[in-house]
Design a protein around this motif. Structure first.
Motif, PDB file in Angstrom:
ATOM      1  N   VAL A  36      -0.313   8.104  -0.701  1.00 45.29           N
ATOM      2  CA  VAL A  36      -0.548   6.677  -0.445  1.00 45.29           C
ATOM      3  C   VAL A  36       0.288   5.825  -1.396  1.00 45.29           C
ATOM      4  CG1 VAL A  36      -2.276   4.846  -0.599  1.00 45.29           C
ATOM      5  CG2 VAL A  36      -2.827   6.968   0.581  1.00 45.29           C
ATOM      6  N   ARG A  39       3.930   5.963  -0.344  1.00 44.81           N
ATOM      7  CA  ARG A  39       4.159   5.165   0.871  1.00 44.81           C
ATOM      8  C   ARG A  39       4.186   3.674   0.551  1.00 44.81           C
ATOM      9  NH1 ARG A  39       0.347   8.525   5.036  1.00 44.81           N
ATOM     10  NH2 ARG A  39       1.882  10.135   5.528  1.00 44.81           N
ATOM     11  N   GLU A  40       3.275   3.230  -0.322  1.00 43.36           N
ATOM     12  CA  GLU A  40       3.248   1.815  -0.721  1.00 43.36           C
ATOM     13  C   GLU A  40       4.532   1.440  -1.457  1.00 43.36           C
ATOM     14  OE1 GLU A  40      -0.352   1.431  -2.966  1.00 43.36           O
ATOM     15  OE2 GLU A  40      -1.609   1.350  -1.170  1.00 43.36           O
ATOM     16  N   ARG A  41       4.990   2.319  -2.350  1.00 46.03           N
ATOM     17  CA  ARG A  41       6.227   2.057  -3.072  1.00 46.03           C
ATOM     18  C   ARG A  41       7.417   1.979  -2.112  1.00 46.03           C
ATOM     19  NH1 ARG A  41      10.651   3.941  -4.089  1.00 46.03           N
ATOM     20  NH2 ARG A  41      10.227   5.943  -3.114  1.00 46.03           N
ATOM     21  N   ALA A  43       7.325   1.279   1.110  1.00 44.67           N
ATOM     22  CA  ALA A  43       7.186   0.079   1.946  1.00 44.67           C
ATOM     23  C   ALA A  43       7.624  -1.166   1.189  1.00 44.67           C
ATOM     24  CB  ALA A  43       5.745  -0.065   2.421  1.00 44.67           C
ATOM     25  N   LYS A  44       7.253  -1.252  -0.086  1.00 47.31           N
ATOM     26  CA  LYS A  44       7.656  -2.398  -0.903  1.00 47.31           C
ATOM     27  C   LYS A  44       9.174  -2.419  -1.073  1.00 47.31           C
ATOM     28  CE  LYS A  44       6.997  -4.536  -5.402  1.00 47.31           C
ATOM     29  NZ  LYS A  44       6.423  -4.418  -6.733  1.00 47.31           N
TER      30      LYS A  44
END
Length: 157
Positions: A36, A39-41, A43-44
């Motif tokens: 997670v 994925r957040e990194r 996406a950013k």
């Protein structure tokens, strides 16, 4: 736990001990948390890249006065310096071109591409010629403001 993983790296020995001590469910939770976070990194990072690309495609026109020169510049929103500029000794000359240029904002990117391919002087010549053509058309229709700035009242139609 995530900090421990980062400190020890992703070595198989650490994961083996983790499974032996705490059971596979704990490892599943930690791996899910890592996934997670990654994925957040990602996406950013992707969103930042998209914003940078969009800013590179946006071009603004600025008017400034510098040491007795009256300048017009075209600058990408992603850049700290203008990509193209023109300077006049008289304010009226700059404002005359600016009266035409203010209605060309959808073409600013095209202008920068033209300058990159043909040079700044070629773009200057092209812009001034197009401005003169527009002035002639506006005057012919009887809609010019007259004086040194015939496009002053023109609204780009």
């Amino acid at each position: 736990m995530i900090l421990q993983l980062e400190e020890h790296g992703d070595g198989a020995a650490f994961f083996e001990r983790l499974v032996l001590l705490l059971g596979p469910a704990t490892l599943d939770i930690e791996v899910d948390t890592m996934i997670v976070a990654e994925r957040e990194r990602a996406a950013k990072e992707h969103a930042e890249a998209l914003e940078k690309a969009a800013a590179n495609m946006r071009v603004s026109c600025y008017a400034s006065d510098k040491k007795g020169w009256f300048c017009l510049t075209l600058q990408r929103d992603s850049a700290s310096k203008p990509e193209w500029s023109i300077a006049y000794r008289g304010r009226a000359e700059r404002e005359r071109l600016r009266d035409w240029l203010r209605w060309q904002s959808d073409r600013f990117l095209e202008f920068l591409d033209y300058a990159a391919e043909h040079g700044a002087d070629a773009l200057e010549k092209r812009m001034v010629e197009e401005m003169f053509e527009t002035e002639t058309c506006v005057k012919r229709k009887g809609r010019g403001a007259g004086g040194t700035r015939p496009l002053r009242m023109w609204r780009g139609e």
